[in-house]
Write a protein that holds these residues in place. Structure first.
Motif, PDB file in Angstrom:
ATOM      1  N   THR A  91       0.749  -1.141  -0.090  1.00 37.46           N
ATOM      2  CA  THR A  91      -0.033   0.045  -0.076  1.00 37.46           C
ATOM      3  C   THR A  91       1.042   1.230  -0.070  1.00 37.46           C
ATOM      4  O   THR A  91       2.101   1.036  -0.144  1.00 37.46           O
ATOM      5  CB  THR A  91      -1.031   0.041   1.152  1.00 37.46           C
ATOM      6  N   THR A  92       0.446   2.438   0.082  1.00 32.79           N
ATOM      7  CA  THR A  92       0.921   3.677   0.253  1.00 32.79           C
ATOM      8  C   THR A  92       0.070   4.402   1.265  1.00 32.79           C
ATOM      9  O   THR A  92      -0.723   4.493   1.200  1.00 32.79           O
ATOM     10  CB  THR A  92       0.708   4.488  -1.250  1.00 32.79           C
ATOM     11  N   PHE A  93       0.902   4.745   2.142  1.00 33.52           N
ATOM     12  CA  PHE A  93       0.381   5.730   3.343  1.00 33.52           C
ATOM     13  C   PHE A  93       0.985   6.983   3.472  1.00 33.52           C
ATOM     14  O   PHE A  93       2.223   7.088   3.088  1.00 33.52           O
ATOM     15  CB  PHE A  93       0.217   4.677   4.633  1.00 33.52           C
ATOM     16  N   LEU A  94       0.331   7.805   4.184  1.00 27.46           N
ATOM     17  CA  LEU A  94       0.635   9.187   4.199  1.00 27.46           C
ATOM     18  C   LEU A  94       1.195   9.411   5.671  1.00 27.46           C
ATOM     19  O   LEU A  94       0.692   8.914   6.718  1.00 27.46           O
ATOM     20  CB  LEU A  94      -0.299  10.164   4.110  1.00 27.46           C
ATOM     21  N   TRP A 102       4.905  12.958   3.756  1.00 27.89           N
ATOM     22  CA  TRP A 102       5.603  11.986   3.088  1.00 27.89           C
ATOM     23  C   TRP A 102       4.569  10.910   2.525  1.00 27.89           C
ATOM     24  O   TRP A 102       3.775  10.612   3.338  1.00 27.89           O
ATOM     25  CB  TRP A 102       6.554  11.429   3.986  1.00 27.89           C
ATOM     26  N   LEU A 103       4.923  10.424   1.402  1.00 32.28           N
ATOM     27  CA  LEU A 103       3.924   9.412   1.007  1.00 32.28           C
ATOM     28  C   LEU A 103       5.138   8.031   1.151  1.00 32.28           C
ATOM     29  O   LEU A 103       6.099   8.231   0.640  1.00 32.28           O
ATOM     30  CB  LEU A 103       3.694   9.267  -0.531  1.00 32.28           C
ATOM     31  N   SER A 123      -2.637  10.005  -3.707  1.00 30.45           N
ATOM     32  CA  SER A 123      -3.598   8.754  -3.379  1.00 30.45           C
ATOM     33  C   SER A 123      -2.702   7.893  -2.416  1.00 30.45           C
ATOM     34  O   SER A 123      -1.665   7.559  -2.551  1.00 30.45           O
ATOM     35  CB  SER A 123      -3.614   8.139  -4.661  1.00 30.45           C
ATOM     36  N   TRP A 124      -3.340   7.788  -1.224  1.00 32.43           N
ATOM     37  CA  TRP A 124      -2.952   6.845  -0.067  1.00 32.43           C
ATOM     38  C   TRP A 124      -4.011   6.130   0.457  1.00 32.43           C
ATOM     39  O   TRP A 124      -5.216   6.438   0.422  1.00 32.43           O
ATOM     40  CB  TRP A 124      -2.249   7.754   0.768  1.00 32.43           C
ATOM     41  N   SER A 125      -3.701   5.095   1.165  1.00 32.36           N
ATOM     42  CA  SER A 125      -4.818   4.243   1.542  1.00 32.36           C
ATOM     43  C   SER A 125      -4.994   4.696   3.288  1.00 32.36           C
ATOM     44  O   SER A 125      -6.309   4.772   3.704  1.00 32.36           O
ATOM     45  CB  SER A 125      -4.743   2.952   2.013  1.00 32.36           C
TER      46      SER A 125
END
Length: 189
Positions: A91-94, A102-103, A123-125
Motif C-alpha cells: 500500500t501507500t500511506f501518508l 511524506w508518502l 493517493s494513499w490508503s
C-alpha cells in the motif's frame, strides 16, 4: 444486604491505599496530564531546527521531520524480521510531521520509496497525521511517558489516523515497527 459505597470523603476508593503515581495531587493516567511548555521541556526552534529544551533528552530533528523519513527504506529493508511481519502489506500511506508530508510506498513489507510533499492530490490508503512536537518526542532514544507508542501519541492528541483503517489495523505491529525505526540515532540524518 445494604448497598455499600466505595467512595470515601476524598473521592478515593475506601480502603484502597493511595498509589504514588495516581494518588491525590498526582497526574492521572486518564485525563489529568498537562502539556509541557518550552521552559519545562517542550521544543525550541533554533536556526530552523527543533530542539528539545531538556538537555538530558536532547534530540534534534529538522523542522517538520527533515530528511528522517528519507532514510526509512534503508532502515526497514535491512530489518528482515520487520519485512517478514509486513510481507502481506502492499500500500501507500501518508505520514505528516507538522506541516511536512511524506508518502511511504510499501510493497510486500519492503519500503519501495518515500516521496516528500507537498502533494496536490496524492493517493494513499491511510494517513498518520501528527504534530512535529509529538513526533519529536516519539523519535527520542528513550521517549517520555505516553510517547513510546503510536497509541500514546493518539491519546495525547498528537496523532490522528485517517483514511481506510483496515490495512492499518491489520498491519499495526508492522506500521509501529516502521515508525519506530526512526527512533534515536538510527533516524538521524
Amino acid at each position: 444486604m445494604p448497598a455499600r459505597s466505595f467512595e470515601g470523603n476524598d473521592g478515593a476508593a475506601a480502603g484502597v491505599p493511595s498509589h504514588p503515581f495516581f494518588g491525590p495531587n498526582r497526574l492521572s493516567p486518564i485525563g489529568g496530564a498537562t502539556r509541557s511548555s518550552p521552559a519545562t521541556g517542550g521544543l525550541v526552534i533554533r536556526g530552523g531546527i527543533l530542539i528539545l529544551a531538556r538537555p538530558q533528552l536532547a534530540t534534534t530533528i529538522r523542522r517538520g521531520g527533515g530528511n528522517m523519513l528519507d532514510r526509512l527504506p534503508d532502515l526497514v529493508n535491512g530489518n528482515a524480521a520487520l519485512v517478514r511481519r509486513g510481507r502481506h502489506l502492499s500500500t501507500t500511506f501518508l505520514v505528516e510531521v507538522g506541516p511536512q508530508a511524506w508518502l511511504v510506498h510499501v510493497r510486500d513489507g519492503r519500503i519501495a520509496g518515500v516521496e516528500q510533499g507537498p502533494f496536490r492530490m496524492a493517493s494513499w490508503s491511510f494517513a498518520l497525521r501528527g504534530t512535529a512536537e509529538g513526533w519529536a518526542k516519539f523519535w527520542q532514544p528513550v521517549p517520555p511517558p505516553y510517547y513510546q507508542d503510536l497509541f500514546g501519541l493518539l491519546r495525547q492528541n498528537e496523532l490522528r489516523f485517517e483514511g481506510d483503517l483496515l490495512p492499518l489495523w491489520a498491519n499495526m505491529l508492522y506500521v509501529k515497527g516502521v515508525m519506530g525505526m526512526l527512533r534515536g540515532s538510527r533516524g538521524a540524518s
